[in-house]
Design a protein around this motif. Structure first.
Motif, PDB file in Angstrom:
ATOM      1  N   ARG A  67       0.742  -1.078  -0.407  1.00  0.00           N
ATOM      2  CA  ARG A  67       0.111   0.092   0.217  1.00  0.00           C
ATOM      3  C   ARG A  67       0.753   1.483  -0.228  1.00  0.00           C
ATOM      4  O   ARG A  67       1.731   1.327   0.979  1.00  0.00           O
ATOM      5  N   LEU A  68       0.423   2.684  -0.831  1.00  0.00           N
ATOM      6  CA  LEU A  68       1.209   3.428  -0.904  1.00  0.00           C
ATOM      7  C   LEU A  68       0.705   4.603   0.196  1.00  0.00           C
ATOM      8  O   LEU A  68      -0.462   4.864  -0.513  1.00  0.00           O
ATOM      9  N   THR A  69       1.524   4.375   0.986  1.00  0.00           N
ATOM     10  CA  THR A  69       0.815   5.084   2.272  1.00  0.00           C
ATOM     11  C   THR A  69       1.648   6.872   1.991  1.00  0.00           C
ATOM     12  O   THR A  69       2.598   7.256   1.053  1.00  0.00           O
ATOM     13  N   LEU A  70       1.210   8.378   2.633  1.00  0.00           N
ATOM     14  CA  LEU A  70       1.576   9.319   2.932  1.00  0.00           C
ATOM     15  C   LEU A  70       3.158   8.974   3.454  1.00  0.00           C
ATOM     16  O   LEU A  70       4.112   9.693   2.292  1.00  0.00           O
ATOM     17  N   ARG A  71       3.669   8.457   3.850  1.00  0.00           N
ATOM     18  CA  ARG A  71       4.976   8.571   4.588  1.00  0.00           C
ATOM     19  C   ARG A  71       6.182   8.197   3.617  1.00  0.00           C
ATOM     20  O   ARG A  71       6.539   8.725   3.512  1.00  0.00           O
ATOM     21  N   ILE A  72       5.559   7.450   2.988  1.00  0.00           N
ATOM     22  CA  ILE A  72       6.364   6.642   1.675  1.00  0.00           C
ATOM     23  C   ILE A  72       6.523   7.900   0.099  1.00  0.00           C
ATOM     24  O   ILE A  72       6.839   7.503  -0.255  1.00  0.00           O
ATOM     25  N   LEU A  73       5.218   8.454  -0.040  1.00  0.00           N
ATOM     26  CA  LEU A  73       4.966   9.550  -0.988  1.00  0.00           C
ATOM     27  C   LEU A  73       5.942  10.378  -0.749  1.00  0.00           C
ATOM     28  O   LEU A  73       6.971  11.191  -1.569  1.00  0.00           O
ATOM     29  N   CYS A  74       6.220  10.493   0.246  1.00  0.00           N
ATOM     30  CA  CYS A  74       6.799  12.382   1.147  1.00  0.00           C
ATOM     31  C   CYS A  74       8.760  11.251   1.193  1.00  0.00           C
ATOM     32  O   CYS A  74       9.077  12.191   0.227  1.00  0.00           O
ATOM     33  N   TYR A  75       8.575  10.608   1.260  1.00  0.00           N
ATOM     34  CA  TYR A  75       9.806   9.603   1.092  1.00  0.00           C
ATOM     35  C   TYR A  75      10.356  10.000  -1.168  1.00  0.00           C
ATOM     36  O   TYR A  75      11.018  10.592  -1.232  1.00  0.00           O
ATOM     37  N   LEU A  76       9.718   9.355  -1.395  1.00  0.00           N
ATOM     38  CA  LEU A  76       9.714   9.348  -2.897  1.00  0.00           C
ATOM     39  C   LEU A  76       9.824  11.174  -3.103  1.00  0.00           C
ATOM     40  O   LEU A  76      10.805  10.807  -3.941  1.00  0.00           O
TER      41      LEU A  76
END
Length: 364
Positions: A67-76
């Motif tokens: 699942r693509l979380t907000l935290r991962i999006l911030c990392y990317l």
């Protein structure tokens, strides 16, 4: 035999990536000399990378993608800044304001900076009592020494192409010394920041690979974010719409190849290598880009090849071999330790079973 092949896959993958980057750098130099805008080039390159990788990521990783979380999006999003949009722009600016040779000196510093940054985070460890730890340190230092020799010492020319070199030198005489010094300072600052960003990207990618282990999807999203960032930066600097028009087949071919192979498959492969062997292993191959570019420059673009370039290239390859040997030895020692612990656990299991049976045989 299969295990040996698996061990060599990251090595062969990084050699292939560096060869692609060398071709990309030569094409980029060609279109930049023709006057193509830096940020436009970065934006097109990252846009094509995102478009190229999106369908591959969707079909290839749709069953394994977490699942693509907000935290991962911030990392990317942060990964796009320090690994794509800002870093590519800074290096292109550094090449324009200094020289390609001087810029390579900073690229050659990426492995040691990545190694030093990885130490406090525990991503890399150095045990100087072991041969593997000493080999990692010695290999890194030899790589840096070779990179310094590659860029700071020229020596005599091994192949004569004086008419090409003289023409290039004559084209730079018209710049005033004061303006040249100012441009050199700006270019040096850009290269310092770009090198630190590029080294940081390898460490960030190590963290992203653990939280979101889908190289195609993460690279596609990173390229999408990077394209938006580059476009915003381009328009904020006041660029005209005319600079967005590609002129000639060489610009179209460069943008397509740099996007699909350089920023697309290249970043996917590096992310995979970071996941398999760590950030220092992947960053250690950075100096090979200059060596491979020089091998293409001589027969194709008729560039001069100096003794310092030959000696520096040999030193870089030797240092890289020592570093990779240390990494391989470290992995073998770690695998041996895990096997010994597993064997010890097996020998303890029968004793635990006897204790359990004896306690049940005396009911209260």
């Amino acid at each position: 035999m299969a295990r040996g092949g698996e061990e060599w896959k990251p090595f062969m993958a990084m050699v292939g990536v560096d060869l692609a980057f060398a071709v990309v750098n030569i094409l980029l130099k060609k279109v930049l000399d023709e006057g193509m805008d830096h940020l436009v080039l970065v934006t097109y390159r990252l846009s094509i990378s995102a478009i190229f990788l999106a369908p591959i990521a969707y079909f290839w990783e749709r069953d394994s993608r977490p699942r693509l979380t907000l935290r991962i999006l911030c990392y990317l999003f942060l990964s796009a800044i320090i690994g794509a949009s800002l870093t590519q722009y800074l290096f292109l600016l550094g090449i324009q304001y200094t020289s390609a040779t001087f810029s390579c000196a900073f690229i050659n510093m990426v492995p040691v900076l990545t190694f030093l940054m990885a130490l406090p985070f525990g991503i890399e460890a150095v045990n100087l009592k072991c041969n593997s730890g000493r080999a990692k340190v010695i290999g890194t230092l030899v790589c840096i020494g070779g990179g310094a020799l590659l860029t700071l010492y020229k020596g005599p020319s091994l192949f004569e192409n004086s008419h090409v070199t003289n023409r290039m030198m004559d084209s730079t005489i018209g710049i005033s010394s004061a303006k040249k010094a100012e441009r050199w300072t700006i270019g040096t600052i850009a290269l310092v920041i770009g090198t630190l960003s590029w080294s940081s990207w390898f460490l960030l990618q190590s963290s992203i690979g653990k939280r979101y282990p889908c190289q195609y999807s993460s690279t596609a999203i990173m390229s999408f974010f990077g394209a938006i960032q580059s476009a915003i930066l381009s328009f904020s600097t006041g660029s005209h719409f005319s600079v967005w028009i590609l002129r000639g087949w060489i610009q179209v071919a460069t943008v397509m190849f740099a996007g699909m192979v350089g920023s697309g498959l290249g970043y996917v492969t590096m992310s995979w290598c970071v996941k398999k062997r760590g950030p220092v292993f992947t960053a250690a191959f950075s100096p090979l880009v200059q060596i491979m570019a020089a091998m293409i420059d001589i027969p194709v673009l008729h560039e001069r090849f100096y003794l310092g370039s030959l000696l520096g290239s040999i030193a870089v390859i030797i240092g890289l071999y020592i570093l990779l040997w240390g990494k391989k030895k470290e992995m073998q020692n770690f695998a041996t330790k895990l096997a010994q612990e597993a064997e010890e656990n097996k020998t303890q299991e029968p004793h635990l079973q006897v204790i359990t049976v004896s306690s049940d045989s005396h009911p209260s």
